[in-house]
Design a protein around this motif. Structure first.
Motif, PDB file in Angstrom:
ATOM      1  N   GLU A 227      -7.382  -1.993  -4.208  1.00 33.06           N
ATOM      2  CA  GLU A 227      -7.134  -1.661  -2.815  1.00 33.06           C
ATOM      3  C   GLU A 227      -5.980  -0.668  -2.724  1.00 33.06           C
ATOM      4  O   GLU A 227      -5.086  -0.668  -3.563  1.00 33.06           O
ATOM      5  CB  GLU A 227      -6.754  -2.906  -2.013  1.00 33.06           C
ATOM      6  CG  GLU A 227      -7.811  -3.980  -1.948  1.00 33.06           C
ATOM      7  CD  GLU A 227      -7.292  -5.249  -1.303  1.00 33.06           C
ATOM      8  OE1 GLU A 227      -8.106  -5.976  -0.712  1.00 33.06           O
ATOM      9  OE2 GLU A 227      -6.065  -5.514  -1.389  1.00 33.06           O
ATOM     10  N   ARG A 281      -9.562  -3.224   5.416  1.00 33.24           N
ATOM     11  CA  ARG A 281      -9.289  -4.662   5.396  1.00 33.24           C
ATOM     12  C   ARG A 281      -8.002  -4.991   6.128  1.00 33.24           C
ATOM     13  O   ARG A 281      -7.007  -4.280   6.011  1.00 33.24           O
ATOM     14  CB  ARG A 281      -9.163  -5.163   3.951  1.00 33.24           C
ATOM     15  CG  ARG A 281     -10.477  -5.248   3.205  1.00 33.24           C
ATOM     16  CD  ARG A 281     -10.290  -5.681   1.780  1.00 33.24           C
ATOM     17  NE  ARG A 281     -11.584  -5.791   1.098  1.00 33.24           N
ATOM     18  CZ  ARG A 281     -11.736  -5.750  -0.212  1.00 33.24           C
ATOM     19  NH1 ARG A 281     -10.677  -5.609  -1.009  1.00 33.24           N
ATOM     20  NH2 ARG A 281     -12.948  -5.838  -0.749  1.00 33.24           N
ATOM     21  N   ARG A 293      -8.371 -12.489   4.079  1.00 36.46           N
ATOM     22  CA  ARG A 293      -8.866 -11.143   4.339  1.00 36.46           C
ATOM     23  C   ARG A 293     -10.036 -11.140   5.315  1.00 36.46           C
ATOM     24  O   ARG A 293     -10.811 -12.086   5.376  1.00 36.46           O
ATOM     25  CB  ARG A 293      -9.340 -10.487   3.031  1.00 36.46           C
ATOM     26  CG  ARG A 293      -8.260 -10.121   2.055  1.00 36.46           C
ATOM     27  CD  ARG A 293      -8.881  -9.651   0.741  1.00 36.46           C
ATOM     28  NE  ARG A 293      -7.953  -8.897  -0.073  1.00 36.46           N
ATOM     29  CZ  ARG A 293      -7.039  -9.432  -0.865  1.00 36.46           C
ATOM     30  NH1 ARG A 293      -6.944 -10.753  -0.929  1.00 36.46           N
ATOM     31  NH2 ARG A 293      -6.226  -8.669  -1.576  1.00 36.46           N
ATOM     32  N   GLU A 295     -12.758  -7.737   6.893  1.00 33.81           N
ATOM     33  CA  GLU A 295     -12.997  -6.308   6.675  1.00 33.81           C
ATOM     34  C   GLU A 295     -14.119  -5.765   7.550  1.00 33.81           C
ATOM     35  O   GLU A 295     -14.970  -6.509   8.044  1.00 33.81           O
ATOM     36  CB  GLU A 295     -13.312  -6.042   5.204  1.00 33.81           C
ATOM     37  CG  GLU A 295     -14.591  -6.694   4.715  1.00 33.81           C
ATOM     38  CD  GLU A 295     -14.815  -6.510   3.225  1.00 33.81           C
ATOM     39  OE1 GLU A 295     -15.983  -6.234   2.839  1.00 33.81           O
ATOM     40  OE2 GLU A 295     -13.850  -6.652   2.448  1.00 33.81           O
TER      41      GLU A 295
END
Length: 320
Positions: A227, A281, A293, A295
């Protein structure tokens, strides 16, 4: 437009170090053979094994340096503009797409970097120049070189410059899409409002935090395990560029180019640039617990008639 010749950093130092160690090993071997009267055959075999490894390393480095010099020579003799590349002479070349994947194998001292390359040829030409290819590309590479690159490319076929390659990274395109990512637990919640702003993905984060230390906004892509954090805090704004600041032409050898070289030439760190679909995210960073998380996706597309071409590009993505 920016022109970059791709080559590995530190290759000269590595070659010098290997050369010094080889000379030292040979000196030690000569001393042992003169000083020891018994077991010379075994000692010679032992030293010969390590010398073979060192000579193999020197050969590989020298071969790489030769390819770097060929790419530098080609770039120095060529002309570059925002619309085309003029070759040193009329050359035969292939027009197509380069796909690469970089990954690490092993651990500790045995860890090694591997690259898989594939050039997909669409047509062959013979001409004194090649146009800059304003076609879709995608780069998703971590700082250690793990990740993938897919870019429009020209590969020279003529023997003098065989396997010299031009990679094209256009600055054309637009971030499409807007929405909200909501991530929550029993005690914490955050809302990430995002939108496309030309070549940027931008947005605002609002949060109510009790146990979580902060909210992070990160970007990634399908098939990419890393990420890129583009913002963090409680309530904040973020803005991240998804395309280069200007057109970029990279000159390299097909035999030595790696995703890590491409990423370093595009700014280094974790690189997420290009066209097709990306993931945004919202992440709750909670003490002593796994991150929570949520997204959504957005797209970066070429404008006008090139949008259909971009979707075809994504459909050919393959294993990456």
């Amino acid at each position: 437009m920016r022109v970059v010749v791709l080559k590995e950093r530190g290759s000269t130092v590595a070659l010098a170090v290997l050369g010094i160690f080889t000379v030292l090993f040979m000196a030690i071997l000569a001393f042992v053979l003169v000083s020891v009267s018994e077991g010379r055959l075994l000692i010679t075999a032992f030293f010969a094994f390590f010398l073979l490894i060192m000579f193999s390393g020197i050969y590989v480095l020298m071969k790489k340096r030769r390819e770097y010099r060929r790419a530098e020579s080609f770039a120095g003799l060529s002309g570059f503009s925002g619309s085309e590349v003029t070759f040193p002479e009329e050359l035969e070349f292939e027009v197509g797409t380069l796909e690469m994947r970089g990954y690490w194998v092993g651990s500790g001292r045995n860890r090694s970097y591997h690259v898989e390359r594939k050039f997909i040829s669409k047509e062959k030409k013979r001409a004194p120049r090649a146009p800059f290819m304003d076609s879709p590309f995608k780069v998703a590479v971590s700082p250690d070189g793990t990740g993938f690159v897919k870019a429009p490319a020209v590969r020279i076929i003529d023997e003098l410059y065989k396997n010299i390659m031009l990679l094209f990274f256009t600055d054309e395109g637009e971030v499409r899409g807007s929405g909200t990512v909501t991530v929550a637990t029993e005690s914490d919640s955050a809302q990430v409002n995002y939108r496309g702003e030309g070549k940027f993905i931008a947005g605002t984060v609002y949060s109510t935090l009790t146990k979580a230390r902060r909210v992070k906004v990160a970007l990634t892509s399908k098939g990419f395990e890393y990420e890129k954090v583009v913002g963090k805090g409680g309530s904040f704004e973020f803005r991240e560029r998804m395309l280069p600041e200007e057109k970029v032409t990279m000159v390299c050898s097909y035999l030595t180019v790696t995703p890590k070289m491409v990423a370093e030439s595009l700014g280094g760190g974790t690189i997420l640039l290009g066209h097709s679909e990306f993931i945004i995210r919202g992440i709750l960073d909670i003490r002593l617990r796994p991150d929570v998380r949520a997204e959504e996706t957005f797209r970066v597309e070429l404008k006008g008639e090139e949008t259909g071409e971009e979707k075809e590009f994504e459909g050919e993505w393959g294993v990456f």
